[in-house]
Design a protein around this motif. Structure first.
Motif, short mmCIF file in Angstrom:
data_model
loop_
_atom_site.label_atom_id
_atom_site.label_comp_id
_atom_site.label_asym_id
_atom_site.label_seq_id
_atom_site.Cartn_x
_atom_site.Cartn_y
_atom_site.Cartn_z
N ALA A 1 2.26 6.54 10.47
CA ALA A 1 1.61 7.78 10.05
C ALA A 1 2.29 8.42 8.85
O ALA A 1 1.63 9.13 8.07
CB ALA A 1 1.58 8.77 11.20
N ARG A 2 3.57 8.18 8.66
CA ARG A 2 4.30 8.79 7.55
C ARG A 2 4.31 7.89 6.31
O ARG A 2 3.92 8.30 5.22
CB ARG A 2 5.73 9.13 7.96
CG ARG A 2 5.82 10.28 8.96
CD ARG A 2 7.27 10.63 9.24
NE ARG A 2 7.38 11.76 10.15
CZ ARG A 2 7.37 13.03 9.77
NH1 ARG A 2 7.26 13.34 8.49
NH2 ARG A 2 7.48 14.00 10.66
N ALA A 3 4.73 6.67 6.50
CA ALA A 3 4.90 5.77 5.35
C ALA A 3 3.65 4.97 5.02
O ALA A 3 3.58 4.34 3.96
CB ALA A 3 6.06 4.80 5.62
N LEU A 4 2.65 4.97 5.92
CA LEU A 4 1.41 4.21 5.79
C LEU A 4 1.63 2.71 5.87
O LEU A 4 0.70 1.93 5.63
CB LEU A 4 0.66 4.56 4.49
CG LEU A 4 0.21 6.00 4.33
CD1 LEU A 4 -0.48 6.19 2.97
CD2 LEU A 4 -0.74 6.41 5.46
N ALA A 5 2.84 2.27 6.19
CA ALA A 5 3.10 0.83 6.28
C ALA A 5 2.34 0.22 7.45
O ALA A 5 2.38 0.75 8.57
CB ALA A 5 4.61 0.59 6.46
N PRO A 6 1.63 -0.89 7.24
CA PRO A 6 0.93 -1.54 8.35
C PRO A 6 1.89 -2.03 9.42
O PRO A 6 2.97 -2.56 9.13
CB PRO A 6 0.22 -2.72 7.67
CG PRO A 6 0.10 -2.32 6.24
CD PRO A 6 1.33 -1.53 5.95
N PHE B 1 -1.29 12.75 -2.72
CA PHE B 1 -2.08 11.55 -2.50
C PHE B 1 -1.14 10.35 -2.51
O PHE B 1 0.01 10.45 -2.95
CB PHE B 1 -3.18 11.40 -3.56
CG PHE B 1 -2.68 11.01 -4.93
CD1 PHE B 1 -2.55 9.67 -5.30
CD2 PHE B 1 -2.31 11.97 -5.85
CE1 PHE B 1 -2.07 9.32 -6.56
CE2 PHE B 1 -1.84 11.64 -7.11
CZ PHE B 1 -1.72 10.30 -7.46
N SER B 2 -1.62 9.22 -2.02
CA SER B 2 -0.80 8.00 -1.99
C SER B 2 -1.66 6.78 -2.30
O SER B 2 -2.73 6.60 -1.69
CB SER B 2 -0.14 7.81 -0.62
OG SER B 2 0.54 6.56 -0.57
N ASP B 3 -1.18 5.96 -3.24
CA ASP B 3 -1.80 4.68 -3.55
C ASP B 3 -0.96 3.52 -3.02
O ASP B 3 -1.08 2.38 -3.48
CB ASP B 3 -1.97 4.52 -5.06
CG ASP B 3 -2.92 5.54 -5.67
OD1 ASP B 3 -3.62 6.22 -4.91
OD2 ASP B 3 -2.96 5.64 -6.92
N ALA B 4 -0.10 3.79 -2.05
CA ALA B 4 0.89 2.81 -1.61
C ALA B 4 0.28 1.51 -1.10
O ALA B 4 0.90 0.44 -1.21
CB ALA B 4 1.77 3.42 -0.52
N LEU B 5 -0.93 1.57 -0.53
CA LEU B 5 -1.53 0.37 0.05
C LEU B 5 -2.51 -0.33 -0.87
O LEU B 5 -3.10 -1.36 -0.49
CB LEU B 5 -2.24 0.72 1.37
CG LEU B 5 -1.34 1.21 2.50
CD1 LEU B 5 -2.15 1.41 3.77
CD2 LEU B 5 -0.19 0.25 2.75
N ASP B 6 -2.69 0.19 -2.08
CA ASP B 6 -3.69 -0.39 -2.97
C ASP B 6 -3.35 -1.83 -3.33
O ASP B 6 -2.24 -2.14 -3.77
CB ASP B 6 -3.79 0.45 -4.25
CG ASP B 6 -4.94 0.00 -5.14
OD1 ASP B 6 -6.03 -0.27 -4.61
OD2 ASP B 6 -4.73 -0.11 -6.37
N LYS B 7 -4.32 -2.71 -3.08
CA LYS B 7 -4.24 -4.15 -3.41
C LYS B 7 -3.02 -4.81 -2.78
O LYS B 7 -2.29 -5.57 -3.42
CB LYS B 7 -4.25 -4.34 -4.92
CG LYS B 7 -5.42 -3.67 -5.63
CD LYS B 7 -6.77 -4.17 -5.13
CE LYS B 7 -7.92 -3.53 -5.86
NZ LYS B 7 -8.15 -2.11 -5.48
N THR B 8 -2.80 -4.50 -1.51
CA THR B 8 -1.74 -5.15 -0.75
C THR B 8 -2.35 -5.99 0.36
O THR B 8 -3.56 -5.94 0.62
CB THR B 8 -0.78 -4.11 -0.15
OG1 THR B 8 -1.51 -3.25 0.74
CG2 THR B 8 -0.13 -3.26 -1.24
N SER B 9 -1.51 -6.75 1.06
CA SER B 9 -1.97 -7.53 2.20
C SER B 9 -0.94 -7.44 3.31
O SER B 9 0.22 -7.10 3.08
CB SER B 9 -2.22 -9.00 1.81
OG SER B 9 -1.01 -9.60 1.38
N TYR B 10 -1.42 -7.74 4.53
CA TYR B 10 -0.54 -7.71 5.69
C TYR B 10 -0.95 -8.83 6.64
O TYR B 10 -2.13 -8.94 7.01
CB TYR B 10 -0.64 -6.36 6.42
CG TYR B 10 0.09 -6.33 7.74
CD1 TYR B 10 1.47 -6.15 7.78
CD2 TYR B 10 -0.59 -6.50 8.94
CE1 TYR B 10 2.16 -6.14 8.99
CE2 TYR B 10 0.08 -6.49 10.15
CZ TYR B 10 1.45 -6.31 10.17
OH TYR B 10 2.12 -6.31 11.37
N ASP B 11 -0.02 -9.67 7.00
CA ASP B 11 -0.26 -10.76 7.94
C ASP B 11 -1.47 -11.60 7.52
O ASP B 11 -2.28 -12.00 8.34
CB ASP B 11 -0.46 -10.19 9.34
CG ASP B 11 -0.30 -11.23 10.44
OD1 ASP B 11 0.38 -12.25 10.19
OD2 ASP B 11 -0.84 -11.04 11.55
#
Length: 340
Positions: free
Chosen positions: A85-90, A43-53
């Motif tokens: 698709a791999r890193a989930l980075a926006p 599982f990945s929580d990498a994007l939890d409570k982040t923002s983009y642009d």
């Protein structure tokens, strides 16, 4: 969807008695097994409570694999993200709106072969086609009965949640989350559209009965015409219930002409078989910010099939954190081996 509190039935006993009969051969490592049919890889929580642009990254209600292999992630606050698709980075975000420029309660997503996006909003409900840059191209017809009352018989915040291609992309299928007023059996409607020229026309409708207290937040089609169906509920002080079912609509009754689903004879429901209750998965070290039957659990709402390998379908789930401090944006990587 901002999930309403419902009474969720006990999970452990159902999983223990049903998963074994539903399963095919288990090849996954037993340390990651949720059931004989399903294992969780990570599982990945990498994007939890982040923002983009300048846009909050979260509130995810749907996922889809784009034509270039990237991941499209739909927020129910009218934002459509492109993720690595791999890193989930926006990598980008597009704002969506209705014909009047108002925000959607965007819930379901598929990407057509020409790159257009079909998006459900459960406000009316609606299915709209958008260009990749967010322009509305057209809008699909919706049966009157599926509209939110008083225009129809649907309950507010309980309409089109899931969306998937069906029959090899020749049809589109949307799942209602909750039953219509008058459908006392508790079954929900699955509406399909068939391709008609450059657009879509209303087609067959099916009835699917979720477990008591649960709704249907997402559905995905397998190539053979069967469906993966998520069922979900929430009990305050206890947490989420999330179950994954294999469903077969191929011999179900067309309910488009059935006014009320009351459990009457002659109406064949979509058959379903439990694949796993997510509460039975290993925790993998996950933590929860509120009470949960398993700390891995959260408000799981989106699902897509990302590929196939070693005899299993690769299935990606995502939770909708509702931009809430006690919820988590979490991605779940599953391997699913549905029985033949």
């Amino acid at each position: 969807m901002r999930l309403r509190t419902v009474l969720a039935t006990t999970t452990a006993a159902l999983a223990a008695t049903t998963c074994l009969s539903a399963a095919g051969p288990a090849n996954a490592s037993t340390t990651h097994a949720c059931s004989p049919s399903v294992s969780i890889d990570r599982f990945s929580d990498a994007l939890d409570k982040t923002s983009y642009d300048g846009t909050f990254v979260g509130n995810f209600s749907a996922l889809a694999v784009d034509r270039d292999g990237s991941l499209a992630a739909l927020s129910d606050r009218s934002s459509l993200f492109s993720l690595d698709a791999r890193a989930l980075a926006p990598r980008g975000v597009v704002a969506l709106a209705d014909e009047n420029g108002a925000a959607l309660d965007s819930e379901g997503l598929v990407i057509d072969r020409d790159g257009t996006r079909l998006v459900t909003s459960e406000t009316e409900p609606s299915v709209r086609r958008y260009s990749a840059d967010g322009r509305i191209l057209d809008r699909l017809p919706v049966p009157d009965a599926l509209r939110v009352a008083p225009a129809g018989r649907a309950v507010s915040n309980g309409t089109f949640e899931g969306l998937t291609w069906y029959r090899g992309g020749r049809s589109l299928l949307a799942s209602m989350e909750y039953a219509l007023s008058g459908d006392t059996s508790g079954a929900v409607r699955f509406q399909t559209w068939r391709r008609a020229g450059a657009g879509f026309a209303l087609s067959t409708q099916y009835a699917y009965r979720p477990d008591p207290g649960l709704g249907v937040p997402e559905v995905q089609s397998l190539p053979d015409g069967r469906l993966l169906v998520l069922e979900r509920g929430f009990t305050s002080g206890v947490g989420n219930t999330v179950r994954l079912y294999l469903a077969d609509p191929r011999h179900a009754t067309d309910t488009s002409g059935v006014e009320n689903l009351t459990g009457q004879d002659g109406v064949r429901l979509v058959r379903k078989t439990l694949l796993t209750d997510i509460a039975t998965c290993p925790t993998l070290g996950a933590t929860a910010k509120q009470p949960q039957p398993n700390p891995l659990l959260d408000n799981i709402e989106g699902m897509t099939i990302t590929g196939r390998g070693k005899g299993a379908w690769k299935v990606l789930l995502v939770s909708d954190d509702n931009q809430n401090a006690v919820q988590t944006t979490r991605f779940y990587y599953l391997s699913v081996r549905p029985a033949r």
